[in-house]
Design an enzyme around this catalytic site. Sequence first.
Site, PDB file in Angstrom:
ATOM      1  CG  ASP A 178      39.835  45.383  35.625  1.00  0.00           C
ATOM      2  OD1 ASP A 178      40.754  44.600  35.934  1.00  0.00           O
ATOM      3  OD2 ASP A 178      38.823  45.045  34.990  1.00  0.00           O
ATOM      4  CG  HIS A 218      37.238  48.593  39.127  1.00  0.00           C
ATOM      5  ND1 HIS A 218      36.260  47.724  39.571  1.00  0.00           N
ATOM      6  CD2 HIS A 218      37.190  48.564  37.768  1.00  0.00           C
ATOM      7  CE1 HIS A 218      35.629  47.193  38.527  1.00  0.00           C
ATOM      8  NE2 HIS A 218      36.179  47.689  37.431  1.00  0.00           N
TER       9      HIS A 218
END
Length: 350
Positions: free
Chosen positions: A169, A314
């Site tokens: 992400d 992430h």
Amino acid sequence: MNTEDGRAARYVGVAWSADGYRTAQLDRHGRECAAPAHYGAARTADLVRDLLADHHGGPPLSVVIDSTNGLLDATLTAVGLTVLRADPWHLPPRPLLGSAPAHSLALAAVRTPGGLDRLTVASGSLAGRGEEYQRGLARSEPAERELRAGGRLVPHGPRGVDAVALTFDDGPDPRHTPRILALLARYGAHATFFTVGMHARAHPDLVRRLVGEGHGVGGHTWSHPFLPDLTGPQLTEQLDRTDEALGRAGSPAARWFRPPYGSRTPAVLHRIGVSGRTTVLWDVDSRDWSQPGPDRIAETVLAAARPGSVVLLHDGAGDRSQTVAALPAILEGLLARGLALVGLDTLLPA
């Protein structure tokens, strides 16, 4: 760090818009004490550098962002800056795409000393709003069951498939995304990247590389907001503008959408559903955003992953070097179990 009555000496509001960030600096009495500045979407590193230099070059300052900006706080707190979050009830109405003005953000801190939540690496962006977040999840359960039955919301893939989907992400990020891509290529792995529009606009070359190397691309809003704070039209604008940025960078229309923080309410889920997107959550949270160290990140993933898992990691909106360092152990550990590392388009039924 602060004045004798507990106030910071200076407050810097950092606002976001479609084309980047703007700053406004006020002293503790609400008087402007530096010239406003503008930073394009690709100049986040310059913004952080200048804020840090200003902090060390004069009276201590606090940086004020709002709850629709989840892209900066991890980076700012990691370099030692005090970061405060202003919520909608502190601020004037926002435009369709953008935060409250930078001056309004700084002024909110001046007017409510000690009244804004302070963000830290450990707390994440939602400090002080955890109960509200959990209430939103609880109220969303009936809508989630309906969406899951129709294949429009998925927390993981089929358990009978010997495969795992790694998802990243908040990127793309010019420091960390290329290193992650190199590791995925080394191990013959594919992943899915949930990108934010601000970063897709700033780094279209990285979006093209994601697509060119066979990875999936999903949407993750424009500015990584706490979705319950958006109006319906504001949420739709975030979704559509992100898709536009991805399209200009050569990505196919995003089939998948992931809400920032997994935040949702029945109204949020309805708005996403009518947009035609499928909401993808996760069943394995690496918690790499909390910076626990590469070994802990790898241990967390390997302890929880099983066939069909969707793993949350992430690649942007902060220092993701720990994630990069943990990735070889994650890849090797999953492959050693006979689990293929695939994109969501392979893991999830069409």
